[in-house]
Design a protein around this motif. Structure first.
Motif, PDB file in Angstrom:
ATOM      1  N   ASP A 112      31.797  15.551  39.816  1.00 34.75           N
ATOM      2  CA  ASP A 112      32.592  16.656  40.340  1.00 34.75           C
ATOM      3  C   ASP A 112      33.379  17.202  39.148  1.00 34.75           C
ATOM      4  OD1 ASP A 112      31.774  15.649  42.826  1.00 34.75           O
ATOM      5  OD2 ASP A 112      33.579  14.431  43.024  1.00 34.75           O
ATOM      6  N   VAL A 116      36.835  22.542  38.618  1.00 35.33           N
ATOM      7  CA  VAL A 116      36.770  23.100  39.976  1.00 35.33           C
ATOM      8  C   VAL A 116      38.102  22.905  40.719  1.00 35.33           C
ATOM      9  CG1 VAL A 116      35.510  22.978  42.171  1.00 35.33           C
ATOM     10  CG2 VAL A 116      34.280  22.738  40.019  1.00 35.33           C
ATOM     11  N   ASP A 119      40.014  26.019  40.884  1.00 38.53           N
ATOM     12  CA  ASP A 119      39.576  26.959  41.931  1.00 38.53           C
ATOM     13  C   ASP A 119      40.151  26.549  43.285  1.00 38.53           C
ATOM     14  OD1 ASP A 119      38.068  28.092  39.965  1.00 38.53           O
ATOM     15  OD2 ASP A 119      36.184  27.146  40.580  1.00 38.53           O
ATOM     16  N   GLY A 133      34.605  21.187  48.212  1.00 36.74           N
ATOM     17  CA  GLY A 133      33.536  21.539  47.286  1.00 36.74           C
ATOM     18  C   GLY A 133      32.187  21.555  47.984  1.00 36.74           C
ATOM     19  N   ARG A 135      28.178  21.734  47.129  1.00 36.62           N
ATOM     20  CA  ARG A 135      27.266  21.580  45.992  1.00 36.62           C
ATOM     21  C   ARG A 135      26.161  22.613  46.076  1.00 36.62           C
ATOM     22  NH1 ARG A 135      26.874  15.362  47.925  1.00 36.62           N
ATOM     23  NH2 ARG A 135      28.900  14.708  47.118  1.00 36.62           N
ATOM     24  N   TYR A 208      30.269  24.806  43.838  1.00 41.16           N
ATOM     25  CA  TYR A 208      30.239  24.304  42.457  1.00 41.16           C
ATOM     26  C   TYR A 208      28.905  23.631  42.202  1.00 41.16           C
ATOM     27  CZ  TYR A 208      30.935  19.425  43.963  1.00 41.16           C
ATOM     28  OH  TYR A 208      30.792  18.193  44.527  1.00 41.16           O
ATOM     29  N   GLN A 209      28.578  23.475  40.938  1.00 39.91           N
ATOM     30  CA  GLN A 209      27.343  22.788  40.573  1.00 39.91           C
ATOM     31  C   GLN A 209      27.665  21.339  40.309  1.00 39.91           C
ATOM     32  OE1 GLN A 209      25.046  24.628  37.577  1.00 39.91           O
ATOM     33  NE2 GLN A 209      24.989  26.582  38.660  1.00 39.91           N
ATOM     34  N   ARG A 210      26.995  20.464  41.047  1.00 34.98           N
ATOM     35  CA  ARG A 210      27.244  19.046  40.852  1.00 34.98           C
ATOM     36  C   ARG A 210      26.514  18.578  39.602  1.00 34.98           C
ATOM     37  NH1 ARG A 210      29.572  14.759  43.435  1.00 34.98           N
ATOM     38  NH2 ARG A 210      28.387  12.844  43.704  1.00 34.98           N
TER      39      ARG A 210
END
Ligand code: UDP
Ligand code: MG
Length: 332
Positions: A112, A116, A119, A133, A135, A208-210
């Motif tokens: 994680d 982030v 944000d 979050g 993914r 978000y991109q994991r």
């Protein structure tokens, strides 16, 4: 305890943020994680933050590293659990040890991304009570893990009345009122993301991109994943209990058809229904189904047993960096 939902958007100013990090055998990454968390949080000058690391019975050097980190930085607190209680309980213990107006839960392995959090903080300032979050992409995880995770969220959605958002883990920010609601839930079987979803309030996704794990390996082998899946579903759904009723109706329906067929043959033709093979299959099938259903009932019964024992959720061996005026209770 409930803020007026119509209060002006953007009214929240940060006073204090707590970040909870559950750690189980994370000696390979923990120092880097700490470095990144601190440098991210320091980007917001007016932010007063604390980092709560929970050592969930690590058997490697994690605890020693955490001690060093805590000695060097007074914003760090360490909760040492008496043994490995599992991720969900470690998260609960950490949340219980926080004092912030908002609390973030984040994994120790940098999957994680700490950035982030900023944000999420932004969402919270604009009025969200939970910023979770989502993914959008998972790197460095096997196709099997991604597939099982995908299937899990969809199955959960079908079986429960508290739908958890798809592809959401425990990485999230919660306002104090959600944290209080969460801590007021007494259950021992703690499926954190479901419990937070159940609480309601204003929940907003933060995509978000994991990332791949920074170092070390996953602490969730297949067996633990299955257990976690069962915990999640059984503690939020009674649909499996209704399976017995549905299958019962279906089997009775079939039996009625069979009776009609046998009677018709007997009355209007000169053949009799024979065939003990069909009989054997029917008996075996129903016997099997009944055993499976008893097993499902057993799962629920076992959970009820676990709940009624009312043991503390976890035990704390040591607390580092906490001021003494904090309450010292271990059960939720
Ligand atoms: N973890 C924990 N107790 C456990 C297993 C895991 O506190 O019994 C922590 C682990 O240190 C990490 C987080 O939970 O911070 C997620 O674990 P992991 O990265 O191994 O899971 P994955 O990302 O592979 O699902
Ligand atoms: Mg991980």
């Amino acid at each position: 305890m409930i803020d007026d939902a119509s209060s002006p958007v953007g009214a929240r100013t940060v006073t204090r943020l707590s970040v909870v990090v559950p750690c189980f055998n994370e000696e390979a990454v923990i120092r880097e994680t700490h470095r990144q968390l601190v440098s991210t949080l320091e980007q917001v000058p007016e932010l007063d933050f604390e980092l709560v690391y929970v050592d969930d019975g690590s058997r490697d050097g994690t605890l020693d590293l955490l001690r060093g980190i805590q000695r060097a930085d007074s914003r760090v607190r360490v909760l040492v659990l008496s043994r490995n209680f599992g991720h969900q309980i470690a998260v609960t213990a950490g949340i219980q040890g926080t004092q912030g107006d908002a609390v973030v839960v984040i994994d120790a392995d940098l999957q994680d991304p700490p950035a982030v959090i900023l944000d999420m903080l932004d969402r919270w300032r604009k009025g969200a009570d939970v910023a979770y979050g989502v993914r959008t992409k998972r790197e460095g995880e096997t196709a099997f893990k991604r597939w099982t995770a995908w299937a899990f969220y969809r199955l959960f959605r079908r079986l429960t009345e508290t739908p958890i958002p798809l592809d959401t883990g425990d990485f999230r920010l919660m306002d104090r009122k959600v944290v209080d609601a969460f801590l007021a839930m007494p259950e021992r079987d703690r499926f954190v993301r479901g419990m937070v979803a159940w609480a309601g309030f204003r929940q907003e996704p933060v995509p978000y991109q994991r990332a791949a794990r920074a170092a070390g390996e996953t602490k969730f082998p297949l067996k633990k994943m299955l257990r976690f899946t069962a915990d999640g579903i059984l503690s939020f759904s009674i649909v499996p209990l209704r399976l017995a009723t549905w299958i019962g109706f279906f089997a009775s329906g079939l039996a009625l058809l069979g009776i009609g067929y046998a009677a018709a043959l007997r009355l209007f033709t000169d053949v009799w229904v024979t065939g003990w093979m069909v009989l054997l299959i029917a008996i075996l099938f129903l016997g099997g189904v009944q055993l499976v259903l008893i097993g499902i009932f057993g799962e629920y019964l076992g959970r009820i047993y676990g709940e009624v024992k009312r043991r503390p959720l976890y035990l704390i061996a040591e607390r580092l960096g906490f001021t003494s005026d904090r309450e010292d209770t271990a059960n939720g």
